[in-house]
Design a protein around this motif. Structure first.
Motif, short mmCIF file in Angstrom:
data_model
loop_
_atom_site.label_atom_id
_atom_site.label_comp_id
_atom_site.label_asym_id
_atom_site.label_seq_id
_atom_site.Cartn_x
_atom_site.Cartn_y
_atom_site.Cartn_z
N SER A 1 0.82 -1.21 0.00
CA SER A 1 0.00 0.00 0.00
C SER A 1 0.85 1.26 0.00
O SER A 1 1.94 1.31 0.57
CB SER A 1 -0.94 0.02 1.21
N GLY A 2 0.35 2.28 -0.68
CA GLY A 2 0.99 3.58 -0.65
C GLY A 2 0.57 4.35 0.58
O GLY A 2 -0.48 4.09 1.17
N SER A 3 1.40 5.29 1.00
CA SER A 3 1.08 6.12 2.14
C SER A 3 1.91 7.40 2.05
O SER A 3 2.62 7.62 1.05
CB SER A 3 1.37 5.38 3.46
N ARG A 4 1.78 8.23 3.07
CA ARG A 4 2.60 9.44 3.15
C ARG A 4 3.15 9.53 4.56
O ARG A 4 2.41 9.44 5.53
CB ARG A 4 1.78 10.68 2.78
N TRP A 5 4.45 9.71 4.65
CA TRP A 5 5.13 9.70 5.95
C TRP A 5 6.21 10.77 5.96
O TRP A 5 7.06 10.81 5.08
CB TRP A 5 5.72 8.32 6.23
N GLN A 6 6.14 11.62 6.98
CA GLN A 6 7.13 12.67 7.19
C GLN A 6 7.40 13.48 5.92
O GLN A 6 8.54 13.73 5.52
CB GLN A 6 8.42 12.06 7.74
N GLY A 7 6.30 13.87 5.28
CA GLY A 7 6.40 14.77 4.14
C GLY A 7 6.75 14.12 2.83
O GLY A 7 6.95 14.82 1.83
N ARG A 8 6.77 12.78 2.80
CA ARG A 8 7.11 12.09 1.55
C ARG A 8 6.10 10.99 1.25
O ARG A 8 5.59 10.34 2.16
CB ARG A 8 8.51 11.46 1.65
N ASP A 9 5.82 10.79 -0.03
CA ASP A 9 5.04 9.62 -0.44
C ASP A 9 5.92 8.39 -0.27
O ASP A 9 7.12 8.42 -0.58
CB ASP A 9 4.59 9.76 -1.89
N VAL A 10 5.32 7.30 0.22
CA VAL A 10 6.10 6.09 0.47
C VAL A 10 5.33 4.87 -0.02
O VAL A 10 4.10 4.89 -0.16
CB VAL A 10 6.42 5.90 1.98
N LEU A 11 6.09 3.82 -0.29
CA LEU A 11 5.53 2.48 -0.48
C LEU A 11 5.71 1.77 0.85
O LEU A 11 6.84 1.59 1.32
CB LEU A 11 6.29 1.74 -1.58
N ARG A 12 4.60 1.43 1.47
CA ARG A 12 4.67 0.84 2.82
C ARG A 12 4.44 -0.66 2.74
O ARG A 12 3.46 -1.13 2.16
CB ARG A 12 3.63 1.48 3.74
N ILE A 13 5.35 -1.39 3.35
CA ILE A 13 5.27 -2.85 3.39
C ILE A 13 5.07 -3.28 4.83
O ILE A 13 5.84 -2.92 5.71
CB ILE A 13 6.57 -3.49 2.83
N SER A 14 4.03 -4.06 5.06
CA SER A 14 3.77 -4.60 6.38
C SER A 14 3.81 -6.12 6.29
O SER A 14 3.04 -6.72 5.54
CB SER A 14 2.41 -4.15 6.90
N VAL A 15 4.71 -6.75 7.04
CA VAL A 15 4.81 -8.20 7.05
C VAL A 15 3.99 -8.71 8.23
O VAL A 15 4.41 -8.59 9.38
CB VAL A 15 6.27 -8.67 7.14
N SER A 16 2.82 -9.25 7.94
CA SER A 16 1.89 -9.62 9.01
C SER A 16 1.35 -11.04 8.89
O SER A 16 0.66 -11.50 9.80
CB SER A 16 0.70 -8.64 9.02
N ASN A 17 1.63 -11.72 7.79
CA ASN A 17 1.02 -13.03 7.53
C ASN A 17 1.95 -14.16 7.93
O ASN A 17 3.12 -14.19 7.52
CB ASN A 17 0.67 -13.14 6.04
N TRP A 18 1.43 -15.09 8.70
CA TRP A 18 2.24 -16.20 9.20
C TRP A 18 2.80 -17.08 8.09
O TRP A 18 3.79 -17.79 8.29
CB TRP A 18 1.42 -17.05 10.17
N THR A 19 2.20 -17.02 6.89
CA THR A 19 2.65 -17.90 5.80
C THR A 19 3.78 -17.29 4.97
O THR A 19 4.35 -17.99 4.12
CB THR A 19 1.49 -18.25 4.85
N THR A 20 4.09 -16.03 5.14
CA THR A 20 5.11 -15.38 4.32
C THR A 20 6.45 -16.09 4.47
O THR A 20 6.96 -16.25 5.59
CB THR A 20 5.25 -13.89 4.69
#
Length: 469
Positions: free
Chosen positions: A429-448
């Motif tokens: 997912s895209g997001s915005r953090w500290q004044g910049r557009d970012v590609l945010r990766i969240s590792v949350s799935n037990w199967t990864t």
């Protein structure tokens, strides 16, 4: 007279078949949905039919037509927002919860589910090193867990100020000052709004989103100084796991400062609270147990089905005072432990703590630690490999499960993000953090696993090359 299982057989068989087909598709399917809600409204809507269909036909129609509009959130290649998958024992337990059809609000009415939830609550406290005598409630998600925890805080700190909010409401009550970090999650503000407490006082955070304990000390001093000599009811909200960096507030220092000023401390740990289960991550959560209330989502890091948030309160009386009602038709023994409905905002509720018990029973203490450890390891692996791509910049210190990337200017970052989503090999997912557009990766799935990490790196590399090309 009950008809037994006969009316349910065909529908349940169909649901089982479709569920297995859905799960079997996860390793290879396009992660994102292939149609829109607007397009599907015509499929599922239209005029209300005059005559119904057999239950199994309804399930077949539902599964076949919903499939193009489903996101492969159970996939190990799904890295969007902060959403986990589902453990096998937790999913199967959730099916049983639906089949049992228990309204789990009274211990006397549904002793099995009440006992299971009580056990899950005790295991939760023990696993995370929280006070053994705390009360635990199972709510819909982290937003309502924050709401319940802050409701109890509101009741207690106003009670200490000589005000009964249950009887007299907020009109004329002493003003509660709530202090939060600059990068708290919006669900904290939402819960405060639900509670009529208005906007919080914002305390500066560092570059990783951690609240500055020295700045908190100064802000509390200023807040008390502005209270014209009368004690000000104070509430401090801290965070376990920043959604962009994964960073944790410095609990030991911040809670010590807050307690020195007489504040109630609430911790929003939607996905980060589970770090307390991993011995080598103890530095992230040191001092966490000193707080007064805690909130988390079990469907994130623990990987149980939606919807299941957890709230824990050191002050059991405050939680029950804030949440409970006493209608005449609910006959209960006041000498017994609290009924489930006394700990959460709902009266009618499914036994959502049962899948939590199943997840903890299937994993054990070591299994939970291993699961969280794997998520952290995969995030570190992704950050290391992605930082090697020409033009990719990892913006956060990767010490937990979050990775935030940029690719030069904002336009390029947005284009890379859009290309990744469109390609469908992974979802980030895209997001915005500290004044910049970012590609945010969240590792949350037990199967990864390694294969999913390789696919993710390949997807980013391909999207970046396409955008530049």
């Amino acid at each position: 007279m009950s008809k037994g299982d006969e009316p349910f057989r065909d529908a349940l068989d169909a649901a089982t078949r479709h569920a297995r087909e859905w799960l079997e598709s996860q390793p290879t399917r396009h992660v994102g949905p292939r149609t829109t809600a607007g397009e599907l409204e015509a499929v599922f809507g239209g005029p209300m039919p005059d005559d119904g269909l057999p239950a199994s036909d309804v399930i077949d129609y539902l599964a076949a037509n919903a499939e193009p509009g489903l996101m492969a959130m159970p996939s190990g290649r799904f890295f969007g927002w902060v959403i986990g998958g589902t453990l096998p024992a937790a999913m199967a337990a959730d099916w049983l919860v639906s089949a049992w059809d228990q309204n789990s609000f009274l211990r006397a009415a549904t002793p099995a589910t009440a006992a299971i939830e009580a056990a899950a609550g005790q295991w939760f406290l023990d696993l995370l090193g929280l006070p053994e005598a705390a009360d635990v409630g199972f709510v819909t998600g982290a937003t309502m867990a924050n709401f319940a925890g802050l409701s109890a805080a509101r009741w207690r700190i106003l009670e200490k100020a000589g005000w009964d909010v249950n009887s007299d409401g907020l009109t004329g009550a002493p003003a509660i000052r709530c202090l939060v970090g600059q990068e708290r999650h919006d669900s904290i503000d939402l819960a405060l709004r639900y509670l009529g407490l208005g906007k919080p006082i914002v305390v500066p955070s560092d570059r990783q989103g951690r609240i500055d304990a020295a700045e908190l000390d100064c802000a509390l001093d200023r807040t008390l100084g502005a209270a014209s000599g009368s004690p000000a009811p104070l509430l401090v909200c801290l965070q376990a796991g920043n959604v962009h960096s994964g960073a944790f507030d410095p609990f030991q220092q911040a809670i010590t400062v807050a307690k020195a000023h007489g504040a109630w401390v609430h911790v929003d740990g939607a996905f980060g609270l589970w770090a307390a289960a991993v011995p080598e991550l103890a530095g992230l959560t040191a001092g966490l147990d000193l707080a007064d209330s805690w909130a988390t989502d079990a469907h994130k890091t623990l990987n149980v089905p939606y919807d299941c948030g957890i709230v824990a309160l050191r002050d059991a009386e405050a939680l029950q005072a804030a949440m409970s009602v006493n209608p005449s038709y609910m006959i209960r023994d006041a000498a017994q432990a609290a009924d489930p409905f006394q700990l959460v905002p709902e009266l009618s509720r499914r036994a959502r703590g049962v899948p939590v018990w199943a997840a903890l029973k299937s994993l054990g203490r070591n299994g939970v630690a291993a699961q969280v450890r794997n998520l952290v390891s995969r995030a570190s692996q992704l950050a290391q490999q992605l930082s090697g791509l020409d033009g990719a910049e990892v913006l956060n210190d990767v010490g937990y499960t979050q990775v935030s990337l940029a690719f030069g200017d904002d336009a390029t970052t947005r284009a890379v993000t859009a290309r990744i989503i469109a390609d469908g090999l992974v979802w980030m997912s895209g997001s915005r953090w500290q004044g910049r557009d970012v590609l945010r990766i969240s590792v949350s799935n037990w199967t990864t696993d390694d294969g999913d990490v390789e696919a993710a790196v390949a997807a980013v590399r391909t999207a970046l090359a396409a955008v530049r090309g």
